[in-house]
Design a protein around this motif. Structure first.
Motif: not given
Length: 230
Positions: A148-174
């Motif tokens: 119920g509030a705008k996300l500043n960060m989220y981390i996504v990981k595939i569970r059913s196979g191999a894959g990176s930990w993709y990470t969004y962060h609001g302070a990353n860039t413009a």
């Protein structure tokens, strides 16, 4: 410390050990502090006991029968004698987050009109944290997170196979929605459309067509954070 805390402890090899966290630790992140080569192990009450992900690797869901054995409703987190969690002679750190005590909400996107990909989430709206699980569709879309509030960060990981930990962060860039970081890697920010070049909102976050976040039929977990004063 009603919603997050940190525990420092020494391993003791006990077959069963409990920690009085003070709340149900729906997301428990363990790391040995004084031994090289001992990776991270992350557990959560949405995926269930004895299932962990390692943030230093690309491996999907793995089982550890000596890992977290109970997310107790009284706030007693139980573990076994895993070398990663409770080895004698090692000091460990345990970070704990409260979501919703393991109680989840199923969002049928076609019925609710929130998002375009079905999700199951348990959200702590007071502290701005949720755990989201979903199955990818292979088509870029949006996923309800329940905070119920705008996300500043989220981390996504595939569970059913191999894959990176993709990470969004609001302070990353413009324009953080165009870039991502990977927890398991030492690389700097990477430009790519894994978040469909779309910023998160108070109701959803976006994923593109990358198999690391949205492969057709693959399963995923997302850890979502919104800034809340205090």
């Amino acid at each position: 410390d009603d919603h997050f805390n940190t525990l420092i402890y020494d391993g003791n090899d006990d077959a069963t050990r409990t920690f009085d966290v003070g709340f149900v630790s729906d997301f428990s992140w363990f790391k040995a502090r004084n031994a090289d080569g001992i990776g991270h192990q992350l557990y959560d009450s949405s995926r269930g006991v004895q299932k962990y992900l390692a943030s230093n690797t690309t491996t999907g869901d793995s089982d550890n029968t000596e890992g977290v054995t109970s997310f107790n409703s009284s706030g007693l987190l139980a573990i076994g004698n895993s070398n990663f969690l409770n080895k004698s002679g090692r000091t460990h750190v345990l970070w704990n987050w409260k979501a919703n005590g393991g109680t989840t909400t199923t969002n049928d996107a076609s019925s609710t009109g929130v998002g375009s990909i079905d999700s199951v989430y348990q959200a702590n709206t007071t502290a701005g944290f949720s755990i989201v699980t979903y199955t990818g569709t292979g088509t870029a879309g949006t996923i309800a997170h329940g905070i119920g509030a705008k996300l500043n960060m989220y981390i996504v990981k595939i569970r059913s196979g191999a894959g990176s930990w993709y990470t969004y962060h609001g302070a990353n860039t413009a324009a953080p929605e165009t870039d991502f970081l990977q927890l398991q890697d030492t690389a700097v920010t990477i430009d790519g459309a894994v978040f469909n070049d779309t910023a998160p909102t108070s109701t959803v976050f976006s994923v593109g067509t990358s198999t690391g976040l949205n492969g057709n039929g693959s399963t995923y977990v997302a850890y979502c954070f919104a800034e809340v004063e205090g």
